[in-house]
Scaffold this motif. Structure first.
Motif, PDB file in Angstrom:
ATOM      1  N   VAL A 265       0.841  -1.205   0.000  1.00  0.00           N
ATOM      2  CA  VAL A 265       0.000   0.000   0.000  1.00  0.00           C
ATOM      3  C   VAL A 265       0.873   1.250   0.000  1.00  0.00           C
ATOM      4  O   VAL A 265       0.622   2.204  -0.761  1.00  0.00           O
ATOM      5  N   HIS A 268       2.248   1.767  -3.545  1.00  0.00           N
ATOM      6  CA  HIS A 268       1.419   1.918  -4.736  1.00  0.00           C
ATOM      7  C   HIS A 268       0.168   2.780  -4.563  1.00  0.00           C
ATOM      8  O   HIS A 268      -0.459   3.123  -5.574  1.00  0.00           O
ATOM      9  N   VAL A 269      -0.253   3.099  -3.354  1.00  0.00           N
ATOM     10  CA  VAL A 269      -1.485   3.867  -3.168  1.00  0.00           C
ATOM     11  C   VAL A 269      -1.126   5.297  -2.778  1.00  0.00           C
ATOM     12  O   VAL A 269      -0.529   5.533  -1.719  1.00  0.00           O
ATOM     13  N   ALA A 270      -1.487   6.228  -3.632  1.00  0.00           N
ATOM     14  CA  ALA A 270      -1.143   7.636  -3.409  1.00  0.00           C
ATOM     15  C   ALA A 270      -1.767   8.158  -2.128  1.00  0.00           C
ATOM     16  O   ALA A 270      -2.917   7.836  -1.796  1.00  0.00           O
ATOM     17  N   CYS A 272      -0.959   7.571   0.991  1.00  0.00           N
ATOM     18  CA  CYS A 272      -0.835   6.753   2.195  1.00  0.00           C
ATOM     19  C   CYS A 272       0.567   6.895   2.782  1.00  0.00           C
ATOM     20  O   CYS A 272       1.560   6.935   2.045  1.00  0.00           O
ATOM     21  N   ALA A 331      -7.572   3.724   5.136  1.00  0.00           N
ATOM     22  CA  ALA A 331      -7.078   3.662   3.756  1.00  0.00           C
ATOM     23  C   ALA A 331      -5.929   2.670   3.628  1.00  0.00           C
ATOM     24  O   ALA A 331      -5.767   2.023   2.585  1.00  0.00           O
ATOM     25  N   GLU A 334      -7.809  -0.676   3.466  1.00  0.00           N
ATOM     26  CA  GLU A 334      -8.666  -0.856   2.293  1.00  0.00           C
ATOM     27  C   GLU A 334      -7.893  -0.812   0.985  1.00  0.00           C
ATOM     28  O   GLU A 334      -8.402  -1.225  -0.061  1.00  0.00           O
ATOM     29  N   GLY A 335      -6.667  -0.322   1.017  1.00  0.00           N
ATOM     30  CA  GLY A 335      -5.883  -0.236  -0.201  1.00  0.00           C
ATOM     31  C   GLY A 335      -5.099  -1.484  -0.537  1.00  0.00           C
ATOM     32  O   GLY A 335      -4.436  -1.537  -1.581  1.00  0.00           O
ATOM     33  N   GLU A 338      -6.047  -3.448  -3.972  1.00  0.00           N
ATOM     34  CA  GLU A 338      -5.656  -2.654  -5.143  1.00  0.00           C
ATOM     35  C   GLU A 338      -4.139  -2.625  -5.279  1.00  0.00           C
ATOM     36  O   GLU A 338      -3.587  -2.790  -6.377  1.00  0.00           O
ATOM     37  N   ALA A 339      -3.437  -2.402  -4.172  1.00  0.00           N
ATOM     38  CA  ALA A 339      -1.982  -2.291  -4.219  1.00  0.00           C
ATOM     39  C   ALA A 339      -1.334  -3.574  -4.713  1.00  0.00           C
ATOM     40  O   ALA A 339      -0.356  -3.546  -5.466  1.00  0.00           O
ATOM     41  N   HIS A 342      -0.713  -4.156  -8.445  1.00  0.00           N
ATOM     42  CA  HIS A 342       0.422  -3.499  -9.106  1.00  0.00           C
ATOM     43  C   HIS A 342       1.678  -4.361  -9.087  1.00  0.00           C
ATOM     44  O   HIS A 342       2.667  -4.034  -9.750  1.00  0.00           O
TER      45      HIS A 342
END
Length: 476
Positions: A265, A268-270, A272, A331, A334-335, A338-339, A342
């Motif tokens: 996360v 890859h998750v903006a 955070c 976040a 929850e990310g 999605e992360a 990648h």
């Protein structure tokens, strides 16, 4: 088998031109899932607007021996709402059935149609001064019908239960087109078999849920959220028992995640960032809620964590001081899914074991995977309070996607064998869909499978309801 013009005309007579989708470009979104992991073909997409229209369409399909694939928000992870590749099935989308039929505050219930988006239900409950507690990552697009069909869980199961516990009554269109009206908002009804439980979690293989009576709860007005560093999964088991004993049903969420999960996360998750100064092996995200405004929940958390520090269950912790900080902590949790995408192919496994067995399961399964597949990156996270672990595998650094994907079945077998050895389930909240029917036949008790097939044959003797889901093709 192409559908005859007469059959299509009969469908149009029921639902109108707006209820039929035939253009290939417009059909495309109904034929693949949101991750593009499953693709199929369909002879027709039909979008009825009422229960009576659903019943009439199903009756026509029954008489013409056309298989039906029910679909809600199409947010599932196992391909349960995607048709097969034959192009002969009919996709029946319930997204036009959006009515909230009734809110009964004295009975603490809400009656909704299957196409209502979960977030819209949450908002309607809030506007009425109540809470509908189901909460999950797809709540902005998933539908109540899909939540029921998969017995959705999410992050608040610890306190409120999953959809099975949240449901009092159902309205269901049966495979022959008859309508079962079980919309009774009763908490006590001891008149024989509780039929609604046959359909909850059945993934549309026994009938089509068109409406439900669901429980409402008092709204919560206070919240405290903490991010806690842990030395091990065992510390998480010890900590949740301690916090539950101290806070009782104020404990609404307890999520556990590995450092590997958090690193993905952060990478890859903006937006955070790591809440703590140093990395740690494991983390818990704890949330308390109360119906009382300005309840001293942060103080209660501090007290509980102070004792946990003394026991060495906790290495470090931070308590959110405002809503924005709490959202930032969530976040990170929850990310994760999605992360991980990648990092290349992600082999996702949604398992459950008894809470007490989570540490041993992780230790032994991690070791078995590293022995057989050196370098795989294991992303463990999930709903600690109900034993639901998302045990996902990413490829070793530098490995080719195709080589890693070729090991998917072997990796799955290791994980599912371990799950079975700890008396667990290979699917905790995502269902079986088309991803896991053969695994279910392999790892579930044979008598359970026999009883499930008996129910399927009784209600759907022609095998027209979502074929190939829950049961592998030819094994219904």
């Amino acid at each position: 088998m192409a559908l005859s013009p007469e059959f299509i005309h009969s469908i149009e007579q029921v639902v109108g031109a707006a209820g039929v989708v035939r253009d290939p470009a417009l059909m495309a979104s109904y034929l693949t899932d949101w991750r593009n992991a499953y693709q199929g073909q369909a002879a027709l997409v039909v979008r009825p607007a009422t229960t009576e229209e659903v019943a009439a369409v199903v009756r026509l399909c029954h008489d013409a021996r056309v298989a039906v694939v029910p679909q809600g928000g199409n947010t599932g992870l196992c391909g349960g709402s995607i048709p097969d590749a034959s192009g002969t099935e009919l996709v029946l989308s319930l997204t036009r059935m959006k009515r909230i039929r009734d809110i009964d505050l004295a009975n603490e219930t809400v009656t909704v149609e299957a196409g209502v988006i979960l977030r819209q239900l949450q908002e309607a409950a809030s506007e009425a001064g109540r809470l509908f507690p189901l909460s999950l990552g797809a709540e902005g697009s998933c539908t109540v019908g899909g939540n029921l069909a998969t017995n959705a869980g999410g992050t608040a199961v610890l306190r409120y239960g999953n959809m099975r516990e949240l449901t009092l009554g159902l309205e269901v269109v049966l495979p022959d087109g008859r309508i079962w009206n079980g919309l009774r908002g009763l908490r006590k009804d001891n008149t024989g078999y509780d039929l609604k439980h046959w359909f909850i979690g059945s993934e549309g293989t026994l009938g089509i849920i068109t409406a439900a009576v669901l429980k409402l709860f008092p709204a919560t007005h206070s919240k405290a959220t903490a991010w806690v560093a842990l030395p091990s999964p065992q510390a998480a088991v010890d900590l949740i028992g301690h916090v539950r004993g101290l806070c009782a049903d104020r404990l609404t969420g307890f999520e556990m995640m590995s450092r590997q999960s958090v690193e993905f996360v952060l990478e890859h998750v903006a937006g955070c960032s790591d809440p703590l100064a140093e990395p740690h092996p494991w983390y818990a995200l704890i949330e308390l809620r109360d119906t009382v405004p300005d309840a001293p929940l942060a103080q209660l958390l501090e007290t509980g964590l102070g004792h946990a520090f003394e026991k060495a269950w906790v290495l470090d912790a931070v308590i959110a001081s405002n809503h924005a900080q709490a959202a930032a902590l969530w976040a990170l949790r929850e990310g994760i899914s999605e992360a991980q995408n990648h990092e290349g192919p992600s082999l996702k496994h949604d398992i459950s074991v008894p809470v007490s067995q989570i540490p041993a399961f992780i230790e032994h399964t991690d070791r078995a995977l590293q022995d057989q597949f050196p370098g795989v990156r294991i992303v463990s996270y999930g709903h600690m309070g109900d034993g639901n672990l998302h045990y996902n595998i990413s490829k070793p650094l530098g490995h080719a996607d195709a080589a890693f994907k070729s090991q998917e079945q072997a990796i799955m077998n290791v994980i599912y064998r371990m799950t079975s050895s700890y008396n667990g389930s290979i699917s905790a909240e995502h269902g079986l869909g088309q991803a896991k029917p053969r695994a279910a036949a392999q790892f579930k008790d044979p008598l359970e499978m026999e009883l499930m097939r008996a129910i399927k044959r009784t209600l759907d003797p022609l095998g027209l309801m979502n074929p190939g889901k829950v049961f592998a093709a030819g094994l219904e």
